[in-house]
Motif scaffolding. Sequence first.
Motif, PDB file in Angstrom:
ATOM      1  N   LEU A  87      16.297  38.544  39.401  1.00 14.66           N
ATOM      2  CA  LEU A  87      16.806  39.460  40.422  1.00 14.66           C
ATOM      3  C   LEU A  87      17.777  38.760  41.372  1.00 14.66           C
ATOM      4  O   LEU A  87      18.550  39.427  42.056  1.00 14.66           O
ATOM      5  CB  LEU A  87      15.642  40.051  41.228  1.00 14.66           C
ATOM      6  N   LYS A  88      17.728  37.445  41.418  1.00 12.11           N
ATOM      7  CA  LYS A  88      18.702  36.701  42.229  1.00 12.11           C
ATOM      8  C   LYS A  88      19.908  36.414  41.345  1.00 12.11           C
ATOM      9  O   LYS A  88      19.975  35.401  40.648  1.00 12.11           O
ATOM     10  CB  LYS A  88      18.096  35.404  42.752  1.00 12.11           C
ATOM     11  N   THR A  89      20.859  37.296  41.380  1.00 12.80           N
ATOM     12  CA  THR A  89      22.077  37.172  40.590  1.00 12.80           C
ATOM     13  C   THR A  89      23.191  37.913  41.315  1.00 12.80           C
ATOM     14  O   THR A  89      22.944  38.706  42.226  1.00 12.80           O
ATOM     15  CB  THR A  89      21.883  37.752  39.176  1.00 12.80           C
ATOM     16  N   HIS A  90      24.425  37.644  40.935  1.00 14.58           N
ATOM     17  CA  HIS A  90      25.570  38.289  41.575  1.00 14.58           C
ATOM     18  C   HIS A  90      25.686  39.727  41.054  1.00 14.58           C
ATOM     19  O   HIS A  90      25.955  39.936  39.865  1.00 14.58           O
ATOM     20  CB  HIS A  90      26.852  37.509  41.273  1.00 14.58           C
ATOM     21  N   LEU A  91      25.487  40.690  41.964  1.00 14.32           N
ATOM     22  CA  LEU A  91      25.533  42.102  41.605  1.00 14.32           C
ATOM     23  C   LEU A  91      26.674  42.781  42.359  1.00 14.32           C
ATOM     24  O   LEU A  91      26.886  42.521  43.549  1.00 14.32           O
ATOM     25  CB  LEU A  91      24.217  42.797  41.941  1.00 14.32           C
ATOM     26  N   PRO A  92      27.420  43.664  41.694  1.00 11.82           N
ATOM     27  CA  PRO A  92      28.491  44.395  42.381  1.00 11.82           C
ATOM     28  C   PRO A  92      27.913  45.434  43.337  1.00 11.82           C
ATOM     29  O   PRO A  92      26.884  46.047  43.056  1.00 11.82           O
ATOM     30  CB  PRO A  92      29.265  45.040  41.233  1.00 11.82           C
ATOM     31  N   LEU A  93      28.606  45.646  44.442  1.00  9.50           N
ATOM     32  CA  LEU A  93      28.130  46.581  45.451  1.00  9.50           C
ATOM     33  C   LEU A  93      28.604  48.002  45.195  1.00  9.50           C
ATOM     34  O   LEU A  93      27.847  48.951  45.327  1.00  9.50           O
ATOM     35  CB  LEU A  93      28.590  46.133  46.843  1.00  9.50           C
ATOM     36  N   GLY A  94      29.876  48.153  44.856  1.00 20.49           N
ATOM     37  CA  GLY A  94      30.451  49.479  44.711  1.00 20.49           C
ATOM     38  C   GLY A  94      30.794  49.812  43.283  1.00 20.49           C
ATOM     39  O   GLY A  94      30.253  49.232  42.326  1.00 20.49           O
ATOM     40  N   GLN A  95      31.713  50.751  43.142  1.00 17.62           N
ATOM     41  CA  GLN A  95      32.139  51.200  41.821  1.00 17.62           C
ATOM     42  C   GLN A  95      33.024  50.152  41.171  1.00 17.62           C
ATOM     43  O   GLN A  95      33.890  49.548  41.812  1.00 17.62           O
ATOM     44  CB  GLN A  95      32.890  52.519  41.956  1.00 17.62           C
ATOM     45  N   LEU A  96      32.807  49.900  39.873  1.00 18.08           N
ATOM     46  CA  LEU A  96      33.604  48.912  39.142  1.00 18.08           C
ATOM     47  C   LEU A  96      35.024  49.444  38.946  1.00 18.08           C
ATOM     48  O   LEU A  96      35.215  50.584  38.510  1.00 18.08           O
ATOM     49  CB  LEU A  96      32.956  48.595  37.798  1.00 18.08           C
ATOM     50  N   GLN A  97      36.000  48.595  39.260  1.00 10.47           N
ATOM     51  CA  GLN A  97      37.401  48.962  39.154  1.00 10.47           C
ATOM     52  C   GLN A  97      38.121  47.956  38.253  1.00 10.47           C
ATOM     53  O   GLN A  97      37.732  46.791  38.173  1.00 10.47           O
ATOM     54  CB  GLN A  97      38.063  48.968  40.539  1.00 10.47           C
ATOM     55  N   PRO A  98      39.193  48.387  37.551  1.00 12.09           N
ATOM     56  CA  PRO A  98      39.976  47.419  36.759  1.00 12.09           C
ATOM     57  C   PRO A  98      40.519  46.318  37.661  1.00 12.09           C
ATOM     58  O   PRO A  98      41.027  46.569  38.753  1.00 12.09           O
ATOM     59  CB  PRO A  98      41.096  48.281  36.168  1.00 12.09           C
ATOM     60  N   THR A  99      40.380  45.078  37.200  1.00 14.84           N
ATOM     61  CA  THR A  99      40.717  43.919  38.008  1.00 14.84           C
ATOM     62  C   THR A  99      41.544  42.948  37.183  1.00 14.84           C
ATOM     63  O   THR A  99      41.411  42.871  35.955  1.00 14.84           O
ATOM     64  CB  THR A  99      39.444  43.211  38.509  1.00 14.84           C
ATOM     65  N   SER A 100      42.385  42.197  37.858  1.00 11.25           N
ATOM     66  CA  SER A 100      43.152  41.148  37.197  1.00 11.25           C
ATOM     67  C   SER A 100      42.211  40.100  36.630  1.00 11.25           C
ATOM     68  O   SER A 100      41.241  39.683  37.278  1.00 11.25           O
ATOM     69  CB  SER A 100      44.121  40.503  38.197  1.00 11.25           C
ATOM     70  N   THR A 101      42.480  39.653  35.429  1.00 12.48           N
ATOM     71  CA  THR A 101      41.578  38.720  34.739  1.00 12.48           C
ATOM     72  C   THR A 101      41.885  37.263  35.019  1.00 12.48           C
ATOM     73  O   THR A 101      41.056  36.399  34.716  1.00 12.48           O
ATOM     74  CB  THR A 101      41.652  38.963  33.229  1.00 12.48           C
ATOM     75  N   HIS A 102      43.034  36.944  35.551  1.00 11.83           N
ATOM     76  CA  HIS A 102      43.420  35.541  35.775  1.00 11.83           C
ATOM     77  C   HIS A 102      43.841  35.362  37.228  1.00 11.83           C
ATOM     78  O   HIS A 102      44.738  36.059  37.716  1.00 11.83           O
ATOM     79  CB  HIS A 102      44.563  35.142  34.844  1.00 11.83           C
ATOM     80  N   PRO A 103      43.219  34.411  37.941  1.00 13.00           N
ATOM     81  CA  PRO A 103      42.022  33.693  37.518  1.00 13.00           C
ATOM     82  C   PRO A 103      40.759  34.506  37.801  1.00 13.00           C
ATOM     83  O   PRO A 103      40.831  35.545  38.463  1.00 13.00           O
ATOM     84  CB  PRO A 103      42.069  32.437  38.385  1.00 13.00           C
ATOM     85  N   HIS A 104      39.634  34.012  37.321  1.00  8.70           N
ATOM     86  CA  HIS A 104      38.377  34.706  37.561  1.00  8.70           C
ATOM     87  C   HIS A 104      37.994  34.568  39.029  1.00  8.70           C
ATOM     88  O   HIS A 104      37.927  33.462  39.574  1.00  8.70           O
ATOM     89  CB  HIS A 104      37.274  34.121  36.670  1.00  8.70           C
ATOM     90  N   ASP A 105      37.741  35.699  39.692  1.00  7.53           N
ATOM     91  CA  ASP A 105      37.398  35.730  41.110  1.00  7.53           C
ATOM     92  C   ASP A 105      35.879  35.688  41.251  1.00  7.53           C
ATOM     93  O   ASP A 105      35.181  36.637  40.890  1.00  7.53           O
ATOM     94  CB  ASP A 105      37.958  36.997  41.764  1.00  7.53           C
TER      95      ASP A 105
END
Length: 550
Positions: A271-289
């Motif tokens: 349960l301790k992991t990076h979870l998104p807060l809102g709606q997933l949106q298309p994002t630039s792939t380079h570099p990884h944020d």
Amino acid sequence: MSSYRAIEALLAEHTPLPPPAERSRLRNHLGITPTRLAQAIGVDTTTLHAWEEDLAEPETPVRAAYAYFLAQAHTLGTYRAQAIAESHPTAPAETTDTAQETLPQHAPCVLCGKPATQHVAGYPQHLTAGECAEAGATPQPSQHARPATTPGRDIPQPRRSGPRPSAAVQDPVSEAVAAALAAHDGDQRKAITALTQRAIPDAMLLFNASRVGGRYDVVHHPALPPMLRKPGPRQPDLIWEARLNWQRPTVPEQTDPVAALDINGAYLSALKTHLPLGQLQPTSTHPHDRRRAGIHLITPPAWEHDAYLPNPLGDRQEPGPVWITEPTLRLLLRLAGPKYALCDPPAIHESYTSGCTENLLEKFRTTLRDARTRALAEHDTLTLDYVKVLYAKFVSTMGESTHNRELRRPDWMHMIHSQAFANLWSKAYKAHTEGLTLVRVCGTDELHLQGDWRRVFPEGRDLSQVKLKETYELAALYPQVQAAPHTACNDPYVEKRRYEYAGGRYVGCRTCGGDLCTSCRTAHLRPSETPYEYNDDNVCNACRQDGPQY
């Protein structure tokens, strides 16, 4: 009269609604849950959440009912505010508008938060900036442990920015267990049955309580990208969770028995992991944020260590790009870094992400962790089972499940699963670097090793420890290996432990891995010598009085 009713219905269809945030505030101010309001209006909870999160607008005919509720909620809220103001009248206008007066006891200044004795414009505060600076070095008198506030006024307090302890959320687990035992006259079997039936709403209540005062707002029902929607009832998900199912391709050189270890609370730790807060949106792939989390379409890198280490992507055999989650991508990027240098970085083709935090479920996790720790110390098996049911059902029903309509986050579900598999891979890598021989890594919590594993992993039932499920010979996994003849073992140091799941075996002697006969207390039995139906007997053939001889 019919024309007037038609006009009223027409006006109701076009009645302006308050903003989405105000709709949620009005409902919460009255203490009405989304489920109850949705049932009263005649819609499901998902639709109501969409109205409150500006994802959709109500349409005819439910719009009129929803507008009526919001209007009545606003009126009732105003009435309550007036009733509170009348019950706590403020000071007369001539003494609170601009006049200054001396308070009978210290109160926190609205400018600096330090004790003040002057009352200006209805608020306790210092008269000059110099007094605020001097009050910073003046300790608050001990006789005023609880400063008084002006009736009818809310004095703003500075918000604590540091992390809150897990005790900030009350312990609802013990309360639920005690209530279930009282309702069923102490019958633990009936109590756990009742607790299991209400585990999903209890888990959601705990989750909502853990989010009170949180720094981030969470979208409960976001619009989903196509790859997160299940293709069909019998078709697999498009998201690859990197589940491990690996067995060493060649027979190990050592002939020692294999120890099958069980990782405690794999999903609870995940349960301790990076979870998104809102709606997933298309994002630039380079570099990884790394400040965002989501799902990614990648081409897996080549893995050349399968002879002694499992592939972090699991047993996937299909070639080509695959959708993976944030924990799997972070694991691959870490293994591609200079510290490990085990593979090349994955090629990221497409990403859907949102702002993330690693502590989104931290209060929820620590509350269950503390309840589990107390239950272990008190040997409370009922609470242990209830805690496991809580987090297991919370994770399994947060996707597209009909059993939990308050939360629809399949992206969270896939990420928590992937984090559990990534944690298991990390433990396998630790065992390999410490000189142990990996024989098998499978599921979410199974690690099969050769060697002295107790010097690497502490044994116990805590989340940072592991349990020994059983020991077996290599011939059980590799038919080409002939089992060595079992010799009598006279090691007096035998630990009597029982594998707690149904059908488990007794494990004991650290020298031969055998069980101690409970009748003669001298013979050591290997697991392969005790048939499955006689696991619970744990007696040698010489002591067995009835039944066939083995």
